[in-house]
Design an enzyme around this catalytic site. Structure first.
Site, PDB file in Angstrom:
ATOM      1  CG  ASP A  82      -2.040   0.933   1.192  1.00 33.85           C
ATOM      2  OD1 ASP A  82      -2.510   1.228   0.077  1.00 33.85           O
ATOM      3  OD2 ASP A  82      -2.492   1.377   2.264  1.00 33.85           O
ATOM      4  CD  GLU A 134      -3.709   8.763  -3.496  1.00 34.26           C
ATOM      5  OE1 GLU A 134      -3.699   9.921  -3.032  1.00 34.26           O
ATOM      6  OE2 GLU A 134      -3.336   7.765  -2.851  1.00 34.26           O
ATOM      7  N   GLY A 209      -8.571   5.762   3.420  1.00 33.22           N
ATOM      8  CA  GLY A 209      -8.965   6.582   4.554  1.00 33.22           C
ATOM      9  C   GLY A 209     -10.362   6.289   5.062  1.00 33.22           C
ATOM     10  CB  SER A 211      -9.971   4.259   9.789  1.00 29.65           C
ATOM     11  OG  SER A 211      -9.408   2.998   9.537  1.00 29.65           O
ATOM     12  CB  ILE A 231      -9.898  -0.994   7.293  1.00 33.71           C
ATOM     13  CG1 ILE A 231     -11.256  -0.976   6.575  1.00 33.71           C
ATOM     14  CG2 ILE A 231     -10.054  -0.749   8.794  1.00 33.71           C
ATOM     15  CD1 ILE A 231     -12.049   0.280   6.755  1.00 33.71           C
ATOM     16  CB  ALA A 232      -4.840   1.686   8.108  1.00 31.81           C
TER      17      ALA A 232
END
Length: 293
Positions: A82, A134, A209, A211, A231-232
């Site tokens: 990632d 991205e 982003g 979360s 999810i982090a």
């Protein structure tokens, strides 16, 4: 089962208006927590690592942990790098068996971003690995951008179309108002922008982003075209709190199997919630065969 290239699964998710969750992990216990939850939910899952995690644990160590556990379960598991801006680190990940990589050159001028992404696509596709990139900039933890700054950082639909066609990427991470880390207030996602991007871009779209984003907003994003959700931070916080609570109750405790075991269970609980939110536990029921993916 061996590690899989997740692209087939992400495309199937796209067709069914659901999403594949990707969970950022940091050690053996977080890997176990994610995979145990996925097995119990019968859901495909992506194990994601940042370059920082690789510097901390070593790419071969992390890769071997994930590959070993993947052979012991009967669900599709992908190993994803990632937010990596380094061609060399991506090459190292490929040599160690990663099945998906993200080249993040969004901070570069547009033409430089395109050039680097094309080089990574050429390298990764040569060994059958999916590439995410991205366009637009996803905010930081504090999310303190002004309205004008926020607008300037979001993905431009026409630019996203050109970026997809020029680079040959497999999935596209877009900026629609999310930020990495937890939010101080409720994030305002630009759903109209997402729909406009979806009209022009036919490859799967990725939400970073996630979360702290309300469940209804995540569902709406998936409904409008998001096919992978990252999810982090929502794993890190319960992991840390479970360990903190253990030592609050056991100030003389010193057995990492006990406090890290509790952390694993805390991670597992959140992963199950996110799998259900993404509805990825419904995907394998729609596929007659997934061993080939």
């Amino acid at each position: 089962m061996s590690l899989v290239n997740p692209l087939y699964l992400i495309k199937q998710a796209q067709k069914n208006s659901i999403a594949i969750p990707a969970f950022n992990i940091h050690n053996m216990e977080t890997v176990q927590g994610v995979i145990e939850a996925a097995v119990e939910e019968k859901s495909p899952v992506m194990i994601a690592t940042t370059p920082g995690t690789l510097r901390h644990a070593g790419v071969s160590c992390i890769a071997n942990i994930v590959k070993t556990i993947a052979t012991e379960v009967n669900i599709p598991i992908a190993l994803h790098l990632d937010h990596c801006s380094s061609y060399e680190v991506i090459a190292q990940a490929l040599r160690n068996g990663y099945t998906s990589v993200m080249i993040d050159a969004a901070k570069l001028p547009y033409e430089e971003n395109v050039s680097l992404v094309k080089e990574v696509v050429k390298m990764a596709h040569a060994v059958g690995v999916a590439v995410e990139a991205e366009i637009g900039r996803i905010g930081g933890t504090e999310d303190d951008l002004s309205v004008d700054e926020r607008e300037a950082s979001l993905t431009i639909p026409a630019e996203a179309k050109d970026f997809m066609e020029t680079t040959g990427i497999d999935t596209l991470a877009i900026a629609i108002g999310t930020a990495h880390g937890m939010y101080q207030g409720e994030p305002k996602l630009d759903f109209d922008r997402l729909s406009a991007i979806k009209e022009l871009v036919d490859i799967p779209l990725v939400l970073h982003g996630a979360s702290g984003v309300p469940a209804d907003s995540v569902r709406e994003a998936i409904k409008r075209g998001i096919s992978k959700v990252n999810i982090a931070t929502e794993l890190k916080i319960p992991l840390a709190r479970s360990i903190q609570n253990y030592f609050a109750d056991n100030p003389e405790g010193n057995d990492p199997r006990k406090y890290l075991g509790l952390g694993r269970e805390a991670v597992k609980k959140v992963v199950k919630e996110k799998i259900r939110l993404c509805s990825s536990n419904k995907l394998l029921n729609t596929l007659e065969e997934y061993e080939c993916c």
